[in-house]
Scaffold this motif. Structure first.
Motif, PDB file in Angstrom:
ATOM      1  N   ARG A  11       0.521  -1.099   0.060  1.00 45.84           N
ATOM      2  CA  ARG A  11       0.192   0.095   0.025  1.00 45.84           C
ATOM      3  C   ARG A  11       0.909   1.292  -0.063  1.00 45.84           C
ATOM      4  N   GLN A  12       1.868   1.075   0.411  1.00 47.10           N
ATOM      5  CA  GLN A  12       3.031   2.333   0.461  1.00 47.10           C
ATOM      6  C   GLN A  12       3.851   2.392  -0.866  1.00 47.10           C
ATOM      7  N   LYS A  43       5.994   0.410  -1.690  1.00 50.83           N
ATOM      8  CA  LYS A  43       7.463  -0.165  -1.520  1.00 50.83           C
ATOM      9  C   LYS A  43       7.843  -1.604  -2.175  1.00 50.83           C
TER      10      LYS A  43
END
Length: 658
Positions: free
Chosen positions: A35-36, A38
């Motif tokens: 979700r980030q 990364k």
């Protein structure tokens, strides 16, 4: 959930708990990182951890496992350092594929794990090959391979099970039946009650297990594995489970009825096992919290290592270098003793002498054992080398090519005969997506030679007369050899077998018994990437390979006023451009003759290379001659019209007069 401790001690019970907890906590962290932004993609195995963990811990560490993209527990249970997994998912150099592939599309010999490719099915046949190596080496080891219920619809599944059953290979076929192939439910995937029922058709032992019960998975697989080591055979295991998240995170679960999700949420393998251990007084709340804290700390520490690692800097030299495994060619010169050999005899001698030189070399193919092959090339081999090395195969090109890949993973060379080169289309996927790409992806070579009896002129029609080398010269990672004479055929086939990379060795059927030459009686090699100038002249450069070389010589003999360099390429990948360019710069004219239909063939690339590198030396446009843009027909007069021999003579004279 019915947990049965049986004879497991507390240390084992707690090891199973920590092992099933670890992939769950890693996944929860990965979903946050996804979700980030990364990590780029995630295939969740939440709800299925008991299968991967239970199977892995039930096997010995030296036994191979071939997991799928939801089997994080395989990797963690084999104790791969987490920073390497994190680096793999972030495309960092300390991962396993140097940023060339993602997710679990990798293998590691260190941990005896062979990862999947996106085409799902091939790893099942690869497991057959690894298991075959275990039988040949008498190591008494089990190979476990995973697939999903959707993968059981692929032909590779059926081919691999059939081969394993016929050959009694020590393979555990582990099917994770999680209810959905992406969004397609099982009732649209197959029409039997249980996937395990499919084992009946292959005479194979099969079992259905509760895939969410870690104790059942571990105990049952452990017992079956011990039995297989004593009595080698394949076993089909169906693990009933459920995928709690989407096929991958972006796909979601809207297609799944909520009551089904609610039901399976109550069957959570981690939560239920933790509750069981606590109820049995084997695990306390404080101990569980301590285990979780320790794993979370390990995750965070290793994430810092992976995040701190610099991004990969593209290096073109490294990329090109890793397509093939290094091969230092060793020239073995023959003695002066020769005898007149037909093309077919030279092939047979090379195979026989290579079998003697490489004591574990395996030859596989349809009808190659007692029958001696469709062309009798391996006649008498069984008596000399035994059926364990000269192996008749079922009619299943994909599975046998995949088996050859598995043998290579286990350190054994193999030669696979495609009864006709046309039939390689039934095994196309493992050739171009597994054999060709494995070394580039994760450093695993494919020590496989595919023999390809090919070509027209024998009135065999559209399915037995193709010359399909262009399918493979286009694919980086493959080597393509196509000799025209018995001397070259023997020396080049020996080199192909020595080479640790995948080689497609084309043998023109029309040359088998029509072409004779003095050939050394003992073993020798010839280098790849070295064309042979078999006739020298000043007017034109003629470039060809295979049977077309003989057509070119015949036409030139009819037109003896034309002085030509005749280049027999011998190998198409690697290609000897140096010899081509030197000749064209001398003659100023070039004509390329191929038996394949013209468009998209190798003649087109050679023509482009000549134009790019020799343009200022050309006195005429480069000519290409190939067969008609049709499938190859059967009846002799249509086949003669299809083949380019008569058109070559016209084009040659036109070029000479230009």
């Amino acid at each position: 959930m019915n947990f049965q401790i049986n004879n497991l001690d507390n240390n084992t019970l707690l090891l199973l708990y920590k092992s099933i907890l670890k992939p769950r906590l890693i996944e929860e962290k990965m979903l946050i990182l996804l979700r980030q932004g990364k990590i780029s993609k995630w295939f969740s195995g939440i709800g299925q951890e008991a299968i991967a963990v239970g199977v892995t811990l039930a096997l010995n560490k030296e036994e191979y496992i071939l997991p799928m993209h939801r089997n994080l527990g395989v990797f963690t249970s084999r104790e791969i350092p987490l920073y390497r997994l994190f680096a793999q998912w972030q495309g960092k150099a300390s991962g396993f594929t140097k940023g060339r592939d993602r997710s679990f599309h990798f293998g590691t010999q260190q941990y005896k794990i062979i990862g999947m490719i996106s085409h799902l099915g091939p790893q099942l046949g690869v497991a057959d090959g690894i298991a075959l190596a275990s039988k040949l080496k008498n190591t008494n080891q089990v190979t476990a391979v995973f697939t999903g219920e959707g993968g059981t619809s692929e032909g590779d599944f059926h081919e691999a099970l059939n081969v394993a059953s016929v050959w009694n290979l020590p393979v555990l076929f582990c099917v994770e039946n999680n209810g959905y192939g992406l969004s397609t439910p099982t009732n649209e995937q197959f029409n039997c009650q249980n996937i395990a029922d499919k084992g009946i058709g292959y005479g194979m032992e099969s079992h259905t297990l509760d895939g969410n019960n870690i104790l059942e998975v571990y105990a049952k697989v452990r017992d079956i594995a011990e039995s297989i080591r004593l009595n080698p055979r394949p076993v089909l295991l169906e693990f009933k489970t459920f995928r709690m998240r989407g096929h991958e995170e972006a796909s979601g679960t809207k297609y799944v009825p909520q009551d089904l999700i609610d039901y399976w949420a109550l069957q959570d393998p981690v939560v239920n096992y933790e509750m069981f251990l606590k109820n049995q007084g084997i695990l306390t709340d404080n101990e569980a919290a301590t285990y979780k804290e320790s794993i979370i700390n390990e995750i965070n520490e290793h994430l810092e290592i992976a995040f701190a690692e610099a991004d990969i800097i593209p290096n073109e030299t490294n990329e090109l270098h890793d397509v093939y495994q290094d091969f230092v060619y060793q020239e073995i010169t023959p003695s002066t003793e020769t005898k007149e050999n037909r093309f077919i005899d030279a092939i047979s001698e090379a195979l026989k002498q290579s079998m003697e030189r490489h004591s574990d070399l395996v030859i596989m193919g349809q009808d190659i054992a007692e029958y001696g092959g469709a062309f009798k090339i391996t006649e008498g081999f069984v008596e000399q080398f035994g059926k364990h090395r000269i192996r008749n195969t079922p009619i299943c090109e994909s599975a046998i090519i995949e088996t050859a890949m598995g043998l290579s993973i286990a350190g054994i060379k193999s030669v696979v005969e495609m009864q006709f080169a046309d039939f390689v289309s039934s095994g196309f996927n493992p050739v171009v997506n597994y054999l060709a790409k494995s070394h580039y992806r994760w450093g695993q070579n494919a020590d496989v030679v595919l023999r390809m009896p090919c070509g027209g002129g024998v009135a065999a029609g559209p399915f037995h007369s193709q010359t399909n080398e262009a399918w493979f010269t286009k694919t980086p990672g493959l080597k393509v050899v196509y000799p025209a004479f018995p001397f070259d055929a023997k020396g080049l086939l020996n080199t192909a077998i020595n080479d640790p990379n995948p080689v497609l060795f084309f043998e023109h059927k029309a040359l088998y018994r029509s072409t004779k030459q003095q050939v050394p009686t003992d073993y020798y090699t010839l280098p790849f990437g070295k064309a042979n100038v078999i006739r020298k002249g000043q007017d034109i450069t003629v470039i060809s390979y295979g049977a077309a070389v003989h057509w070119a010589l015949e036409i030139l003999d009819k037109n003896n006023s034309i002085s030509a360099d005749v280049i027999d390429l011998r190998t198409l990948q690697p290609l000897d451009t140096e010899t081509i360019f030197a000749s064209v710069k001398k003659t100023g004219k070039a004509i390329i003759l191929q038996e394949d239909s013209l468009f998209g063939g190798i003649a087109s690339d050679i023509s482009s290379l000549i134009t790019e590198h020799c343009f200022q030396f050309l006195d005429a446009p480069v000519k290409r001659v190939g067969s008609l843009e049709t499938p190859i027909p059967f009846v002799a007069q249509l086949e003669a019209q299809y083949l380019p021999k008569h058109r070559f003579e016209i084009a040659l004279i036109e070029l000479y007069k230009y």
